[in-house]
Scaffold this active site. Structure first.
Site, PDB file in Angstrom:
ATOM      1  CG  ASN A 159      -2.161  -0.880   0.948  1.00  0.00           C
ATOM      2  OD1 ASN A 159      -3.057  -0.517   0.197  1.00  0.00           O
ATOM      3  ND2 ASN A 159      -2.154  -2.066   1.545  1.00  0.00           N
ATOM      4  CG  ASP A 183      -9.519  -3.449  12.693  1.00  0.00           C
ATOM      5  OD1 ASP A 183      -8.637  -2.670  12.306  1.00  0.00           O
ATOM      6  OD2 ASP A 183      -9.308  -4.640  12.949  1.00  0.00           O
ATOM      7  CG  HIS A 233      -9.838  -4.087   8.766  1.00  0.00           C
ATOM      8  ND1 HIS A 233      -8.919  -4.739   9.570  1.00  0.00           N
ATOM      9  CD2 HIS A 233     -10.916  -4.916   8.686  1.00  0.00           C
ATOM     10  CE1 HIS A 233      -9.443  -5.894   9.972  1.00  0.00           C
ATOM     11  NE2 HIS A 233     -10.643  -6.030   9.450  1.00  0.00           N
ATOM     12  CB  THR A 291     -12.375   6.021  16.758  1.00  0.00           C
ATOM     13  OG1 THR A 291     -12.903   4.774  16.300  1.00  0.00           O
ATOM     14  CG2 THR A 291     -12.910   7.153  15.916  1.00  0.00           C
ATOM     15  CB  SER A 304     -13.319  -0.793   5.487  1.00  0.00           C
ATOM     16  OG  SER A 304     -14.295  -1.797   5.324  1.00  0.00           O
ATOM     17  CG  ASN A 343      -6.247   0.886   9.750  1.00  0.00           C
ATOM     18  OD1 ASN A 343      -5.131   0.583   9.308  1.00  0.00           O
ATOM     19  ND2 ASN A 343      -7.052  -0.016  10.304  1.00  0.00           N
ATOM     20  CD  GLU A 384     -15.571  -0.397  19.034  1.00  0.00           C
ATOM     21  OE1 GLU A 384     -16.091  -1.479  18.774  1.00  0.00           O
ATOM     22  OE2 GLU A 384     -16.197   0.678  19.054  1.00  0.00           O
TER      23      GLU A 384
HETATM   24  C1  GRF Z   1      -3.346  -4.831   3.961  1.00  0.00           C
HETATM   25  O1  GRF Z   1      -4.084  -5.952   3.598  1.00  0.00           O
HETATM   26  C2  GRF Z   1      -4.160  -3.911   4.819  1.00  0.00           C
HETATM   27  O2  GRF Z   1      -5.514  -3.966   4.551  1.00  0.00           O
HETATM   28  C3  GRF Z   1      -3.884  -4.425   6.200  1.00  0.00           C
HETATM   29  O3  GRF Z   1      -2.549  -4.826   6.184  1.00  0.00           O
HETATM   30  C4  GRF Z   1      -2.177  -5.198   4.870  1.00  0.00           C
HETATM   31  C5  GRF Z   1      -0.931  -4.452   4.522  1.00  0.00           C
HETATM   32  O4  GRF Z   1      -0.392  -4.867   3.307  1.00  0.00           O
HETATM   33  N1  GRF Z   1      -4.153  -3.395   7.174  1.00  0.00           N
HETATM   34  P1  GRF Z   1       0.883  -4.135   2.709  1.00  0.00           P
HETATM   35  O5  GRF Z   1       1.981  -4.197   3.766  1.00  0.00           O
HETATM   36  O6  GRF Z   1       0.495  -2.725   2.391  1.00  0.00           O
HETATM   37  O7  GRF Z   1       1.252  -4.930   1.494  1.00  0.00           O
END
Ligand code: GRF
Length: 224
Positions: free
Chosen positions: A18, A149, A113, A145, A140, A111, A147
């Site tokens: 990401n 996820d 998720h 926040t 998502s 974030n 809590e």
């Molecule tokens: C992703 O699937 C994201 O949704 C989750 O952690 C993973 C990170 O993947 N929070 P990368 O390190 O960005 O490849």
């Protein structure tokens, strides 16, 4: 693109695909942001090399060097705030955050998720989706926040679960969607199309009552 680039800091623990999507979107001028630093709690996170290759400053802050969550998070705040980011981007940062940390970045921490929240919070979402026999799955993007996820949902990308899917194939499909919707969300923030004020979202100046939906490469609805 006359506004200044949105200054961001990205937190990772692993592969950083990401992060790479964000770096690539900036290079392609689809995202008007500047990654001022990448911070990992793991020295062996491959994402650190992705950042270094793009000329981005990196930090490793090992949580094992701190006696408790509070002191680790305070040290993290100090590093992050040196870069004065407008936005903190959690991109596979595998840490439970303290309330103080979350409060410090209220309305300015995102974030991603891999589930259609509020379903399947926590880990191993792909396997759990398969075991539950779901025919839809997704990912998502939300503001953070206290809590786990949870927090205001900006956008969800939806995929079909096929009879041949495995946890691995779902992970691949989800990653493809993540790499589209995460840079897209950050760009909306950069152009102030999206705002978060006191945990309330506004999109095109209207309160966002339910998340935007991304399906079949299309932004489907805007239920304001
Ligand atoms: C992703 O699937 C994201 O949704 C989750 O952690 C993973 C990170 O993947 N929070 P990368 O390190 O960005 O490849």
């Amino acid at each position: 693109m006359s506004n200044p680039a949105l200054p961001i800091v990205v937190l990772i623990s692993g592969s950083g695909s990401n992060l790479q999507a964000i770096i690539d979107a900036i290079a392609a001028k689809r995202l008007h942001a500047e990654v001022r630093a990448v911070i990992s709690n793991r020295a062996d996170a491959p994402g650190l090399q992705r950042a270094q290759k793009a000329g981005i400053t990196t930090h490793v802050l090992n949580h094992k060097d701190y006696p408790d969550r509070e002191s680790f998070d305070q040290a993290l705040i100090q590093i992050i705030d040196n870069y004065h980011p407008a936005l903190v981007v959690l991109a596979g940062f595998m840490r439970i955050l303290t309330d103080n940390f979350v409060a410090h970045y209220q309305d300015r921490m995102l974030n991603i998720h891999p589930s259609l929240l509020p379903d399947f919070r926590g880990l191993n979402t792909h396997q759990r989706v398969l075991e539950a026999g779901q025919d839809k799955h997704g990912v998502s993007v939300h503001f953070v926040t206290s809590e786990l996820d949870s927090g205001p949902l900006v956008i969800q990308a939806i995929i079909n679960v096929d009879s041949t899917d495995t946890a691995e194939s779902l992970a691949n499909k989800i990653h493809q969607q993540e790499h589209i919707i995460y840079p897209m969300t950050i760009q909306w923030l950069a152009e102030q199309r999206l705002q978060c004020k006191n945990n309330q979202l506004f999109f095109d100046d209207q309160a966002l009552a339910s998340p935007l939906i991304w399906e079949n490469n299309t932004l489907l609805n805007q239920n304001t």
